[in-house]
Motif scaffolding. Sequence first.
Motif, mmCIF file in Angstrom:
data_model
loop_
_atom_site.group_PDB
_atom_site.id
_atom_site.type_symbol
_atom_site.label_atom_id
_atom_site.label_comp_id
_atom_site.label_asym_id
_atom_site.label_seq_id
_atom_site.Cartn_x
_atom_site.Cartn_y
_atom_site.Cartn_z
ATOM 1 N N ALA A 15 0.796 -1.205 0.120
ATOM 2 C CA ALA A 15 -0.224 -0.123 0.032
ATOM 3 C C ALA A 15 0.750 1.265 -0.171
ATOM 4 C CB ALA A 15 -0.900 -0.085 1.143
ATOM 5 N N SER A 16 1.864 1.352 0.835
ATOM 6 C CA SER A 16 2.838 2.283 0.768
ATOM 7 C C SER A 16 3.504 2.827 -0.604
ATOM 8 C CB SER A 16 3.768 2.128 1.993
ATOM 9 O OG SER A 16 3.236 2.238 3.221
ATOM 10 N N GLY A 17 3.997 1.443 -1.085
ATOM 11 C CA GLY A 17 4.592 1.711 -2.327
ATOM 12 C C GLY A 17 3.767 2.087 -3.297
ATOM 13 N N GLU A 18 2.521 1.735 -3.418
ATOM 14 C CA GLU A 18 1.595 2.262 -4.458
ATOM 15 C C GLU A 18 1.314 3.549 -4.066
ATOM 16 O OE1 GLU A 18 -0.364 -1.950 -6.039
ATOM 17 O OE2 GLU A 18 -1.292 -0.907 -4.505
ATOM 18 N N ILE A 22 3.354 7.161 3.363
ATOM 19 C CA ILE A 22 2.830 6.254 4.325
ATOM 20 C C ILE A 22 1.411 6.833 4.778
ATOM 21 C CG2 ILE A 22 3.030 5.806 6.781
ATOM 22 C CD1 ILE A 22 6.261 5.500 6.297
ATOM 23 N N ILE A 23 1.199 8.139 4.628
ATOM 24 C CA ILE A 23 0.037 8.684 5.073
ATOM 25 C C ILE A 23 -0.878 8.276 4.035
ATOM 26 C CG2 ILE A 23 -1.194 11.161 5.246
ATOM 27 C CD1 ILE A 23 1.191 12.357 6.468
ATOM 28 N N GLY A 24 -0.546 8.357 2.938
ATOM 29 C CA GLY A 24 -1.659 8.028 1.881
ATOM 30 C C GLY A 24 -1.937 6.401 1.666
ATOM 31 N N VAL A 31 -5.453 2.114 8.095
ATOM 32 C CA VAL A 31 -4.531 1.563 9.339
ATOM 33 C C VAL A 31 -3.639 2.735 9.672
ATOM 34 C CG1 VAL A 31 -2.497 0.124 9.624
ATOM 35 C CG2 VAL A 31 -4.625 -0.535 8.423
ATOM 36 N N SER A 32 -3.220 2.894 10.946
ATOM 37 C CA SER A 32 -2.545 3.910 11.310
ATOM 38 C C SER A 32 -1.186 4.329 10.825
ATOM 39 C CB SER A 32 -2.361 3.855 12.869
ATOM 40 O OG SER A 32 -1.646 3.245 13.231
ATOM 41 N N SER A 33 -0.720 5.197 10.696
ATOM 42 C CA SER A 33 0.510 5.518 9.938
ATOM 43 C C SER A 33 1.953 4.784 10.701
ATOM 44 C CB SER A 33 0.901 7.037 10.018
ATOM 45 O OG SER A 33 -0.158 7.695 8.824
ATOM 46 N N PRO A 34 1.686 4.864 12.255
ATOM 47 C CA PRO A 34 3.071 4.199 12.923
ATOM 48 C C PRO A 34 2.845 2.793 12.844
ATOM 49 C CG PRO A 34 1.724 5.753 14.478
ATOM 50 C CD PRO A 34 1.004 5.771 12.983
ATOM 51 N N SER A 35 1.580 2.286 12.653
ATOM 52 C CA SER A 35 1.609 0.677 12.267
ATOM 53 C C SER A 35 2.294 0.315 11.030
ATOM 54 C CB SER A 35 0.150 0.242 12.231
ATOM 55 O OG SER A 35 -0.245 0.311 13.519
ATOM 56 N N ILE A 36 1.961 1.262 9.932
ATOM 57 C CA ILE A 36 2.541 0.933 8.545
ATOM 58 C C ILE A 36 4.170 1.288 8.602
ATOM 59 C CG2 ILE A 36 2.448 1.855 6.339
ATOM 60 C CD1 ILE A 36 -0.449 2.316 6.475
ATOM 61 N N SER A 37 4.452 2.162 9.293
ATOM 62 C CA SER A 37 5.979 2.568 9.525
ATOM 63 C C SER A 37 6.595 1.323 10.407
ATOM 64 C CB SER A 37 6.052 3.875 10.227
ATOM 65 O OG SER A 37 5.815 4.713 9.621
ATOM 66 N N ALA A 38 6.176 0.952 10.943
ATOM 67 C CA ALA A 38 6.540 -0.341 12.091
ATOM 68 C C ALA A 38 6.756 -1.677 11.037
ATOM 69 C CB ALA A 38 5.670 -0.768 13.081
ATOM 70 N N ALA A 39 5.678 -1.584 10.227
ATOM 71 C CA ALA A 39 5.690 -2.906 9.424
ATOM 72 C C ALA A 39 6.951 -2.925 8.513
ATOM 73 C CB ALA A 39 4.391 -3.126 8.698
ATOM 74 N N ILE A 40 6.951 -1.758 7.728
ATOM 75 C CA ILE A 40 8.052 -1.411 6.837
ATOM 76 C C ILE A 40 9.528 -1.528 7.672
ATOM 77 C CG2 ILE A 40 9.109 0.244 5.138
ATOM 78 C CD1 ILE A 40 6.301 1.399 4.779
ATOM 79 N N THR A 41 9.665 -1.002 8.572
ATOM 80 C CA THR A 41 10.931 -1.101 9.336
ATOM 81 C C THR A 41 11.342 -2.636 9.502
ATOM 82 O OG1 THR A 41 10.764 0.941 10.091
ATOM 83 C CG2 THR A 41 12.214 -0.464 11.477
ATOM 84 N N HIS A 42 10.261 -3.359 10.139
ATOM 85 C CA HIS A 42 10.390 -4.701 10.330
ATOM 86 C C HIS A 42 10.921 -5.558 8.840
ATOM 87 C CE1 HIS A 42 9.466 -8.822 12.338
ATOM 88 N NE2 HIS A 42 9.151 -9.041 10.986
ATOM 89 N N ILE A 43 10.196 -5.356 7.943
ATOM 90 C CA ILE A 43 10.562 -6.108 6.597
ATOM 91 C C ILE A 43 11.902 -5.810 6.227
ATOM 92 C CG2 ILE A 43 10.096 -6.318 4.294
ATOM 93 C CD1 ILE A 43 7.111 -5.623 4.966
ATOM 94 N N GLU A 44 12.501 -4.370 6.174
ATOM 95 C CA GLU A 44 13.701 -3.971 5.966
ATOM 96 C C GLU A 44 14.584 -4.419 6.807
ATOM 97 O OE1 GLU A 44 13.207 0.482 4.017
ATOM 98 O OE2 GLU A 44 13.274 0.601 6.385
ATOM 99 N N SER A 45 14.326 -4.773 7.994
ATOM 100 C CA SER A 45 15.369 -5.381 9.119
ATOM 101 C C SER A 45 15.556 -6.961 8.751
ATOM 102 C CB SER A 45 14.823 -5.227 10.398
ATOM 103 O OG SER A 45 15.619 -5.805 11.356
ATOM 104 N N GLU A 46 14.266 -7.342 8.328
ATOM 105 C CA GLU A 46 14.239 -8.835 8.143
ATOM 106 C C GLU A 46 14.944 -9.397 6.851
ATOM 107 O OE1 GLU A 46 13.381 -11.748 9.601
ATOM 108 O OE2 GLU A 46 12.684 -10.547 11.353
ATOM 109 N N LEU A 47 14.999 -8.236 5.800
ATOM 110 C CA LEU A 47 15.524 -8.442 4.479
ATOM 111 C C LEU A 47 17.022 -8.027 4.556
ATOM 112 C CD1 LEU A 47 12.761 -7.802 2.000
ATOM 113 C CD2 LEU A 47 13.373 -10.279 2.849
#
Length: 320
Positions: A15-18, A22-24, A31-47
């Motif tokens: 959703a963020s990429g499209e 993050i606000i968009g 879904v709240s912006s902090p939740s989306i930011s946390a999810a992206i940070t998690h994926i970047e950390s995992e990969l």
Amino acid sequence: MLSRITQRQLEYFVASGEAGSIIGASERIHVSSPSISAAITHIESELGVQLFVRHHAQGVSLTAIGHQVLKEAKLILEQMSNLYTIASESMNHVRGPLRVGCLDTLAPMLTPELVFGFGRAFPGVRITLVEGNHEQLLKQLRTADIDIALTYDLVPASDIAFTSLAQLPPYVMVGEHHPLATQSAVTIQDLATMPMVLLDMPWSREYFLGLFSEAGVTPNVVMRSSNMEVVRAMVANGVGFGIANVRPKAHLSQDGKRLIRVRLAGTNRPMLLGYATAAHTQHSMVVNAFAERCRVFISDQYIPGMAAPSYFDPQVVRVA
């Protein structure tokens, strides 16, 4: 490694990429912006890679590797959705995600019985409810952000398939002390010079104003609101009359004032209530099952959450 990245986190990243921000993405998937930011940070950390370049107050942009990951993430989400479909069809069970859009003015009446009742009937279905105006719902159908929308036939479009289920003729609502409150019926011509409170939503306002233009008169609009409950409150407090199609069972505005429904005489085009889907699209068993529920539960004789078709006030009790 992907086992440590959840489906929801992938959905937030896509959703963020499209959306390009993050606000968009937050506004798009509710879904709240902090939740989306946390999810992206998690994926970047995992990969172990950077997926986005953050621009202060200007959103985000995908890195080169981010574009590749976005493409694969969308494939993964599509495959995960297909798993639900395959399982449902093989076991003849209705299960999986269902994203239902509903017109703002219809949601309080339709969704409790129609949408959440469907969830209770099929516990394996994961429902997401999205509310919006007609224009927003059509856009979300086109971008595949929702699967089906409960709305009106306001804008014919070749890429949208609309199934009509019930007619909702327009009626007049006034406060209990309004001069028209004791009338059994009124015409558009009767209303032309009286103060009007207009429901000012995209395409809905064109419908209401069109009732007057078709009769060759111009309404005296004194107040507008995009919120039906605000319109009802202004009407109940004597600001002016209103015209509506939905038939709430409640006869009070939210501030406790009485509303009177008066029949609108003449030949006036009703709004057609039904469901819309993206045309030329193969729908999952879940979507087809929900569409069937809509066809069974909505008709001219009965609409969940709404008053009976004899919606005007045949008798008005007045205190001397």
